[in-house]
Write a protein that holds these residues in place. Sequence first.
Motif, mmCIF file in Angstrom:
data_model
loop_
_atom_site.group_PDB
_atom_site.id
_atom_site.type_symbol
_atom_site.label_atom_id
_atom_site.label_comp_id
_atom_site.label_asym_id
_atom_site.label_seq_id
_atom_site.Cartn_x
_atom_site.Cartn_y
_atom_site.Cartn_z
ATOM 1 N N TRP A 31 0.796 -1.218 0.000
ATOM 2 C CA TRP A 31 0.000 0.000 0.000
ATOM 3 C C TRP A 31 0.835 1.277 0.000
ATOM 4 N N PHE A 32 1.987 1.272 0.632
ATOM 5 C CA PHE A 32 2.791 2.491 0.746
ATOM 6 C C PHE A 32 4.093 2.422 -0.040
ATOM 7 N N ARG A 33 4.239 1.386 -0.847
ATOM 8 C CA ARG A 33 5.435 1.255 -1.682
ATOM 9 C C ARG A 33 5.348 2.225 -2.848
ATOM 10 N N ASN A 40 2.809 8.264 -6.794
ATOM 11 C CA ASN A 40 1.745 7.961 -5.842
ATOM 12 C C ASN A 40 1.699 6.473 -5.518
ATOM 13 N N HIS A 41 1.524 6.182 -4.241
ATOM 14 C CA HIS A 41 1.392 4.793 -3.809
ATOM 15 C C HIS A 41 -0.084 4.386 -3.817
ATOM 16 N N ILE A 42 -0.321 3.124 -3.601
ATOM 17 C CA ILE A 42 -1.678 2.592 -3.653
ATOM 18 C C ILE A 42 -2.558 3.254 -2.592
ATOM 19 N N SER A 85 -2.331 17.184 -3.605
ATOM 20 C CA SER A 85 -1.595 16.540 -2.511
ATOM 21 C C SER A 85 -0.455 15.703 -3.087
ATOM 22 N N GLN A 86 0.554 15.515 -2.286
ATOM 23 C CA GLN A 86 1.726 14.752 -2.695
ATOM 24 C C GLN A 86 1.834 13.492 -1.840
ATOM 25 N N PRO A 87 2.262 12.384 -2.442
ATOM 26 C CA PRO A 87 2.408 11.162 -1.642
ATOM 27 C C PRO A 87 3.531 11.314 -0.629
ATOM 28 N N GLN A 154 -4.014 2.763 -12.434
ATOM 29 C CA GLN A 154 -2.721 3.056 -11.806
ATOM 30 C C GLN A 154 -2.415 2.062 -10.689
ATOM 31 N N ILE A 155 -3.442 1.658 -9.946
ATOM 32 C CA ILE A 155 -3.255 0.636 -8.916
ATOM 33 C C ILE A 155 -2.805 -0.669 -9.565
#
Length: 168
Positions: A31-33, A40-42, A85-87, A154-155
């Motif tokens: 999720w945060f990779r 952007n991450h998942i 927003s930025q990841p 994208q996911i």
Amino acid sequence: MKSELEIIVEDLQKISAYTNDTLDHVDDADWFRQPADGINHIAWQVGHIAIAQYGLCLKRVRGFSSDDDQLFPVSEYAKLFGKGSQPNPDPEVYPAPEAIRKSLKAIQQQVIEETSQLSQETLDEAIDPVHPMFSTKGEALRFAPKHEMLHVGQIAMLRRLFGHESLR
């Protein structure tokens, strides 16, 4: 022949199911990779879908309701996942994956419930301010599944970059 409203609701239902099926195949560890800094991450993708669906299908159509914060923390999600927003690579900044998914499902359900009750007159009402992609409430509702699908793509791409097999 289906009405415009029936088509919109059907599209919202289909993309919600597709999104949730895709997320059923995402490991919490992914999720945060981020494949590279700034990508952007998942977690961001899913949170963004939630806040965008809220904005497109609820806020733009019927305005803010004091009950909205019971669905999910609107202002927190707008800050973390909204436009511009930025990841952040630090998972501690974000809600846990299960909380983000719960928020998404709550929004999806509320959108389908409220949209199902709209009239054609409401669909024809202008949105102020006008968006580059739509100018009426019905157009915003028709745009929402397209926007969601873009982020689900994208996911899916992120999953593949992390070495997982294609789902479809």
